[in-house]
Scaffold this motif. Structure first.
Motif, PDB file in Angstrom:
ATOM      1  N   LEU A 222       0.788  -1.229   0.000  1.00  0.00           N
ATOM      2  CA  LEU A 222       0.000   0.000   0.000  1.00  0.00           C
ATOM      3  C   LEU A 222       0.824   1.286   0.000  1.00  0.00           C
ATOM      4  O   LEU A 222       0.471   2.253  -0.660  1.00  0.00           O
ATOM      5  CB  LEU A 222      -0.917   0.019   1.231  1.00  0.00           C
ATOM      6  N   CYS A 223       1.943   1.299   0.746  1.00  0.00           N
ATOM      7  CA  CYS A 223       2.521   2.586   1.117  1.00  0.00           C
ATOM      8  C   CYS A 223       3.448   3.165   0.042  1.00  0.00           C
ATOM      9  O   CYS A 223       4.181   2.444  -0.621  1.00  0.00           O
ATOM     10  CB  CYS A 223       3.305   2.452   2.416  1.00  0.00           C
ATOM     11  N   ASP A 224       3.402   4.495  -0.075  1.00  0.00           N
ATOM     12  CA  ASP A 224       4.373   5.185  -0.907  1.00  0.00           C
ATOM     13  C   ASP A 224       5.706   5.270  -0.181  1.00  0.00           C
ATOM     14  O   ASP A 224       6.756   5.052  -0.756  1.00  0.00           O
ATOM     15  CB  ASP A 224       3.887   6.602  -1.224  1.00  0.00           C
ATOM     16  N   ARG A 225       5.626   5.653   1.105  1.00  0.00           N
ATOM     17  CA  ARG A 225       6.839   5.714   1.909  1.00  0.00           C
ATOM     18  C   ARG A 225       6.543   5.112   3.281  1.00  0.00           C
ATOM     19  O   ARG A 225       5.401   5.121   3.733  1.00  0.00           O
ATOM     20  CB  ARG A 225       7.305   7.158   2.096  1.00  0.00           C
ATOM     21  N   ILE A 226       7.591   4.622   3.921  1.00  0.00           N
ATOM     22  CA  ILE A 226       7.408   3.957   5.207  1.00  0.00           C
ATOM     23  C   ILE A 226       8.426   4.480   6.211  1.00  0.00           C
ATOM     24  O   ILE A 226       9.608   4.602   5.895  1.00  0.00           O
ATOM     25  CB  ILE A 226       7.577   2.428   5.070  1.00  0.00           C
ATOM     26  N   ALA A 227       7.930   4.800   7.394  1.00  0.00           N
ATOM     27  CA  ALA A 227       8.838   5.137   8.485  1.00  0.00           C
ATOM     28  C   ALA A 227       8.916   3.927   9.400  1.00  0.00           C
ATOM     29  O   ALA A 227       7.885   3.358   9.768  1.00  0.00           O
ATOM     30  CB  ALA A 227       8.314   6.339   9.265  1.00  0.00           C
ATOM     31  N   VAL A 228      10.121   3.500   9.747  1.00  0.00           N
ATOM     32  CA  VAL A 228      10.271   2.394  10.695  1.00  0.00           C
ATOM     33  C   VAL A 228      10.646   3.004  12.038  1.00  0.00           C
ATOM     34  O   VAL A 228      11.625   3.739  12.133  1.00  0.00           O
ATOM     35  CB  VAL A 228      11.365   1.404  10.247  1.00  0.00           C
ATOM     36  N   ILE A 229       9.823   2.713  13.039  1.00  0.00           N
ATOM     37  CA  ILE A 229      10.072   3.256  14.376  1.00  0.00           C
ATOM     38  C   ILE A 229      10.387   2.097  15.311  1.00  0.00           C
ATOM     39  O   ILE A 229       9.735   1.059  15.257  1.00  0.00           O
ATOM     40  CB  ILE A 229       8.850   4.019  14.908  1.00  0.00           C
ATOM     41  N   SER A 230      11.423   2.285  16.114  1.00  0.00           N
ATOM     42  CA  SER A 230      11.739   1.260  17.095  1.00  0.00           C
ATOM     43  C   SER A 230      12.155   1.953  18.379  1.00  0.00           C
ATOM     44  O   SER A 230      12.967   2.868  18.343  1.00  0.00           O
ATOM     45  CB  SER A 230      12.863   0.368  16.566  1.00  0.00           C
ATOM     46  N   LYS A 231      11.612   1.526  19.490  1.00  0.00           N
ATOM     47  CA  LYS A 231      11.900   2.127  20.794  1.00  0.00           C
ATOM     48  C   LYS A 231      11.775   3.650  20.764  1.00  0.00           C
ATOM     49  O   LYS A 231      12.598   4.369  21.327  1.00  0.00           O
ATOM     50  CB  LYS A 231      13.294   1.725  21.269  1.00  0.00           C
ATOM     51  N   GLY A 232      10.755   4.132  20.076  1.00  0.00           N
ATOM     52  CA  GLY A 232      10.502   5.566  20.071  1.00  0.00           C
ATOM     53  C   GLY A 232      11.348   6.360  19.106  1.00  0.00           C
ATOM     54  O   GLY A 232      11.214   7.575  19.016  1.00  0.00           O
ATOM     55  N   ARG A 233      12.263   5.710  18.415  1.00  0.00           N
ATOM     56  CA  ARG A 233      13.129   6.440  17.484  1.00  0.00           C
ATOM     57  C   ARG A 233      12.856   6.034  16.055  1.00  0.00           C
ATOM     58  O   ARG A 233      12.545   4.877  15.767  1.00  0.00           O
ATOM     59  CB  ARG A 233      14.605   6.163  17.798  1.00  0.00           C
ATOM     60  N   LEU A 234      13.054   7.011  15.160  1.00  0.00           N
ATOM     61  CA  LEU A 234      12.934   6.736  13.749  1.00  0.00           C
ATOM     62  C   LEU A 234      14.207   6.028  13.298  1.00  0.00           C
ATOM     63  O   LEU A 234      15.300   6.569  13.418  1.00  0.00           O
ATOM     64  CB  LEU A 234      12.779   8.061  12.991  1.00  0.00           C
ATOM     65  N   VAL A 235      14.115   4.778  12.817  1.00  0.00           N
ATOM     66  CA  VAL A 235      15.333   4.087  12.396  1.00  0.00           C
ATOM     67  C   VAL A 235      15.495   4.075  10.882  1.00  0.00           C
ATOM     68  O   VAL A 235      16.594   3.872  10.391  1.00  0.00           O
ATOM     69  CB  VAL A 235      15.421   2.644  12.965  1.00  0.00           C
ATOM     70  N   ALA A 236      14.419   4.280  10.135  1.00  0.00           N
ATOM     71  CA  ALA A 236      14.547   4.339   8.683  1.00  0.00           C
ATOM     72  C   ALA A 236      13.320   5.017   8.114  1.00  0.00           C
ATOM     73  O   ALA A 236      12.242   4.972   8.705  1.00  0.00           O
ATOM     74  CB  ALA A 236      14.669   2.940   8.084  1.00  0.00           C
ATOM     75  N   LEU A 237      13.501   5.683   6.975  1.00  0.00           N
ATOM     76  CA  LEU A 237      12.376   6.330   6.319  1.00  0.00           C
ATOM     77  C   LEU A 237      12.657   6.319   4.831  1.00  0.00           C
ATOM     78  O   LEU A 237      13.607   6.947   4.356  1.00  0.00           O
ATOM     79  CB  LEU A 237      12.217   7.765   6.832  1.00  0.00           C
ATOM     80  N   ASP A 238      11.885   5.553   4.089  1.00  0.00           N
ATOM     81  CA  ASP A 238      12.169   5.419   2.665  1.00  0.00           C
ATOM     82  C   ASP A 238      10.969   4.797   1.967  1.00  0.00           C
ATOM     83  O   ASP A 238      10.003   4.394   2.605  1.00  0.00           O
ATOM     84  CB  ASP A 238      13.398   4.509   2.478  1.00  0.00           C
ATOM     85  N   MET A 239      11.088   4.687   0.632  1.00  0.00           N
ATOM     86  CA  MET A 239      10.084   3.945  -0.109  1.00  0.00           C
ATOM     87  C   MET A 239      10.292   2.467   0.199  1.00  0.00           C
ATOM     88  O   MET A 239      11.402   2.063   0.564  1.00  0.00           O
ATOM     89  CB  MET A 239      10.252   4.198  -1.606  1.00  0.00           C
ATOM     90  N   PRO A 240       9.270   1.621   0.030  1.00  0.00           N
ATOM     91  CA  PRO A 240       9.449   0.191   0.321  1.00  0.00           C
ATOM     92  C   PRO A 240      10.650  -0.394  -0.411  1.00  0.00           C
ATOM     93  O   PRO A 240      11.440  -1.144   0.177  1.00  0.00           O
ATOM     94  CB  PRO A 240       8.142  -0.433  -0.161  1.00  0.00           C
TER      95      PRO A 240
END
Lengths: 272, 324, 266
Positions: free
Chosen positions: B213-231
């Motif tokens: 579904l997603c155009d872009r995805i933010a990966v969050i772990s333990k409250g922090r943004l660890v990655a942000l990109d297209m799939p």
């Protein structure tokens, strides 16, 4: 019916300790400290006051006003003996613990008795507080009271009323409306048990209900004990009380088993 | 109009554990200085383990929760100040059974929320049947919600979030607990909404769903943004776990030895099943290495039964990121 | 993008209708909230049945008042709890409408539900105890009833706030019912109460409301030593004060809700 007395007592002890320990965390709605305050101190005072002022305003004789005060002092035990007990099964259903409790191999009777023990203590405590109000605030005359008879009457009334509460609670096993029934029987005693006026003033069709609810006999026993009546006069009502309590308790056990079977058939244990 | 419908800057949220006297005993950081921006018309995914801060983010952006520090602007407005104006222009869908009045009908639920969002009755009388049609509940709209299946409830939930036709939607795990067909229906609806021009922020635990579904995805772990990109970008980060696979008859030991010497091959492992050996080669250049493996096999007179390259999935990428 | 305020009338109406629909879906749940006033009234009628004069009408009117108060207190105590239990709290909180108007709609319906009980009590009084229901001044009676009704709703709104803020919902909703029956003079004149309780009585709008209702209904009724218009004026004033206090408290409730993310802990 197989009833292991030692296990029942042990369960009772555990339920008592458990209720005291977990009560403050509000596992059962009526067992947090503020609810205790409400149940034991505030509600009895409010209810006795309401009917005492009402009776005074209705031009009742001082003796009849005392009749009303004592009646309400004892009736307030319904909060813990009928209302709380009748809500036990529905709160089990509510929390989803009913199936797991019924799955335990413990006998129904010992579970029931374990829970009832705690409520007996509460009920006796509430009515005792009510009578203290009657003496200190409402001027009820205790000068010729027989305290031994009074204590026995109070205790037996509590036990019988809890049996009645159990009877109501079994309905909760099968119906969605245990809460509603519990509310109705919390107050109906005010009308039909000779709390505020003798049951002879009731229409005849309402009287069978008076004879079923143990409070009716309990009140007679308590009033006679306070008036200083003799052993036989009080004893006959205590006898009625015990017979009625036993009948109601057997009925509760019978219905529990019947309803449990029906509930298993229709799968109603989980729904509320 | 600004380019972004959501912008956060150093967005931070802590929860305080208080003792009996109201003194703060300890604090837990649910969200650590998050910077994200979501473009208009974008379908933006937020993924992460339980307790990573996804729901906290959604709650702050939808004005249900105040940030401890940092700023968040939604549709150009500040989430701490323009409360009611933001709420009028966003829709929120929570996953799970909750969020609907069970004793009244689906139609009545939608009319009620239309009123709460100030939709004029003349508009909602037309809009609500359209929404019911859109989520495929036509014919059941006059049944009580308690009679709905889990999937129907979730579709009604989406319709509920659309009664005021908001340009921005928050979907918090909208397919949780649904069966495959139910989830597919929801994904179809989400796709339609995106085509209709809605900006959507989606959280999910299902990686293929985020990927699809997603155009872009933010990966969050333990409250922090660890990655942000297209799939596809996220998957590139785990390119090294591409697997080239060849199935051969007979003894593959010489093949395995020769494969180990190829450049870029990090691991080779094999499995005997029946009369064949399956050789798996871990490498960032799957197709290139596969060709080399094929020629090596023919040099060694080994017959190849089948061969394939397995590209890493979003799940592989996700697991690597949140486990690091 | 849409902006502009959501109409409060629309919200109150919608919330009232939804509460009504919930009620009609399972009407037996009205019983817990009306059983106490119902039994209290019946007992009062029995006790008053020896007394001559218009006292039965007095009691029946008081009973109706208790009935409305019973559902008000019960409904207010559960107004937020209902959403929490039903899982709709977050959806309700995320609407672009101040919570106060949503709750007001609910409280108004609950008070209305109590009027059903009031009518029931009236019917029992009429059929069983042969209470003559001759209303002395129907016009003033209607006005007094409506104003009292509104003041009960406003009181319920205030109570709903306190229930949420204090975390002691069960304590308040179960503990305040009978004391208010006593303090507002539903079944006996407040002159019979201790002095310090009377102070509390005068601060309660319903005290003045029921006095106005009785003055309009019972010819020759004395009650509080003021004219019925003073009664009504005070009731209206009390209603305004309750509404203002509610508005203040609701802002507080919403602040807490936003700071903690939910009212779930309350």
């Amino acid at each position: 019916m197989e009833l292991n007395i030692r296990r029942a007592l042990f369960e009772g002890y555990r339920a008592l300790i458990g209720s005291l320990r977990f009560g403050s965390r509000g596992t059962i709605i009526w067992d947090s400290w503020d609810m205790w305050l409400l149940e034991i101190i505030i509600l009895p005072l409010a209810q006795i006051s309401f009917f005492e002022i009402l009776a005074t305003y209705a031009n009742y004789s001082p003796a009849m006003v005392q009749y009303v005060v004592i009646g309400n002092a004892i009736q307030t035990m319904s909060f813990s003996s009928v209302f709380a007990v009748a809500n036990i099964t529905s709160s089990d259903k509510w929390q989803g613990t009913l199936p797991s409790i019924l799955l335990t191999p413990a006998s129904r009777a010992s579970i029931i008795m374990g829970r009832a023990l705690y409520q007996i203590i509460m009920s006796t405590l509430i009515s005792t507080t009510g009578l203290l109000y009657a003496y200190f605030l409402f001027g009820v005359n205790f000068s010729s009271a027989n305290y031994l008879f009074l204590a026995v009457s109070l205790l037996l009334t509590s036990i019988s009323m809890i049996s009645f509460g159990l009877l109501i609670s079994t309905i909760g096993l099968y119906m969605r409306t245990a809460m509603i029934v519990a509310n109705v029987f919390l107050f109906i005693g005010l009308l039909v048990c000779g709390v505020n006026f003798p049951i002879s003033e009731l229409p005849v069709w309402l009287r069978p209900l008076s004879y079923v609810i143990p409070l009716t006999y309990g009140l007679d026993a308590v009033r006679l004990s306070i008036a200083g009546a003799g052993f036989y006069a009080v004893g006959i009502y205590l006898l009625y009380l015990v017979i009625d309590g036993l009948a109601v308790f057997s009925m509760a056990l019978l219905l529990t088993k019947t309803f449990e079977r029906l509930a298993r058939k229709s799968g109603r244990l989980e729904i509320y | 109009m600004p380019e972004n419908c959501v912008e956060t800057s150093l967005l931070h949220r802590e929860y305080a554990n208080k003792d009996f006297f109201g003194r703060v005993k300890s604090t837990v950081t649910a969200l650590h200085e998050l910077d994200i921006s979501v473009k208009y018309g974008e379908l933006f995914g937020i993924i992460g383990p339980n307790g990573a801060g996804k729901t906290t983010t959604i709650k702050i952006l939808s004005t249900l929760l105040l940030p401890t520090s940092g700023t968040a602007r939604v549709l150009g407005m500040d989430v701490t100040r323009d409360l009611y104006r933001i709420r009028k222009n966003i829709g929120i869908v929570f996953g799970g059974e909750r969020g609907l009045y069970n004793r009244v009908t689906g139609f009545q639920n939608l009319m009620y929320f239309s009123d709460l969002y100030g939709v004029p009755p003349s508009v909602s009388r037309k809009k609500v049947p359209e929404l019911i049609e859109m989520v495929g509940l036509t014919g059941r709209e006059n049944d009580k919600v308690e009679k709905y299946s889990r999937g129907m409830k979730q579709r009604l939930h989406i319709a509920r979030a659309l009664v005021h036709d908001p340009p921005l939607l928050f979907l918090d795990e909208p397919t949780i607990g649904l069966d495959p067909a139910g989830s597919r229906d929801i994904r179809q609806i989400i796709n339609d909404l995106k085509k209709a021009g809605k900006s959507i922020i989606l959280t999910t635990h299902y990686m293929f769903e985020a990927d699809e579904l997603c155009d872009r995805i933010a990966v969050i772990s333990k409250g922090r943004l660890v990655a942000l990109d297209m799939p596809s970008g996220l998957k590139k980060q785990v390119k090294d776990i591409t697997l080239a696979e060849v199935h051969v008859y007979g003894d593959a030991t010489p093949l395995i030895e020769s494969l180990k010497s190829i450049e870029n091959v990090s691991r080779v492992f094999s499995d005997m099943t029946g009369d064949r050996t399956i050789v798996r080669i871990q490498t960032p250049d799957g197709s290139d290495v596969l060709e080399q493996a094929k020629s090596a096999a023919s040099r060694l007179n080994l017959k190849i039964i089948e061969s394939s390259v397995k590209e890493p999935t979003l799940e592989d990428a996700y697991l690597r990121m949140v486990e690091e | 993008m849409s902006s502009g305020e959501v109409s409060r009338v629309q919200v109150v109406k919608a919330s009232m209708i939804l509460t009504a629909r919930n009620f009609f879906a399972d009407p037996q749940w009205v019983i817990p909230s009306i059983i106490a006033p119902f039994v209290f009234t019946l007992v009062s009628l029995f006790l008053f049945s020896h007394v001559n004069g218009p006292i039965l009408l007095y009691a029946v009117l008081g009973g109706g008042m208790m009935g409305m108060w019973g559902t008000t207190v019960y409904g207010s105590g559960s107004s937020i709890g209902f959403d929490r239990w039903n899982g709709t709290l977050e959806c309700t909180l995320s609407a672009p409408t101040p919570l106060m108007w949503i709750v007001l709609g609910r409280v108004i319906w609950n008070t209305l539900e109590g009027s059903i009980n009031a009518l029931f009590i009236l019917a029992i009084g009429f059929l069983w105890f042969r209470v003559g229901i001759g209303i002395a001044d129907p016009g003033l009676f209607a006005i007094s009833t409506i104003i009292t009704f509104l003041s009960l709703s406003a009181f319920g709104l205030l109570l709903a706030n306190i229930v949420v803020l204090s975390r002691k919902g069960g304590f308040l909703t179960n503990g305040i019912e009978i004391p208010v029956y006593i303090a507002t003079g539903t079944m006996f004149p407040i002159g019979l109460l201790p002095f310090f309780v009377q102070g509390f009585s005068f601060a309660l709008g319903p005290t003045w409301g029921i006095d106005a209702i009785r003055k309009a209904a019972i010819a020759g009724y004395t009650g509080l030593p003021v004219s019925i218009y003073v009664d009504l004026l005070v009731t209206v004033l009390a209603t305004v004060v309750y509404m203002a206090l509610s508005a203040y408290f609701f802002t507080k409730v919403e602040k807490i809700a936003k700071r903690n993310g939910t009212l779930g802990d309350y």
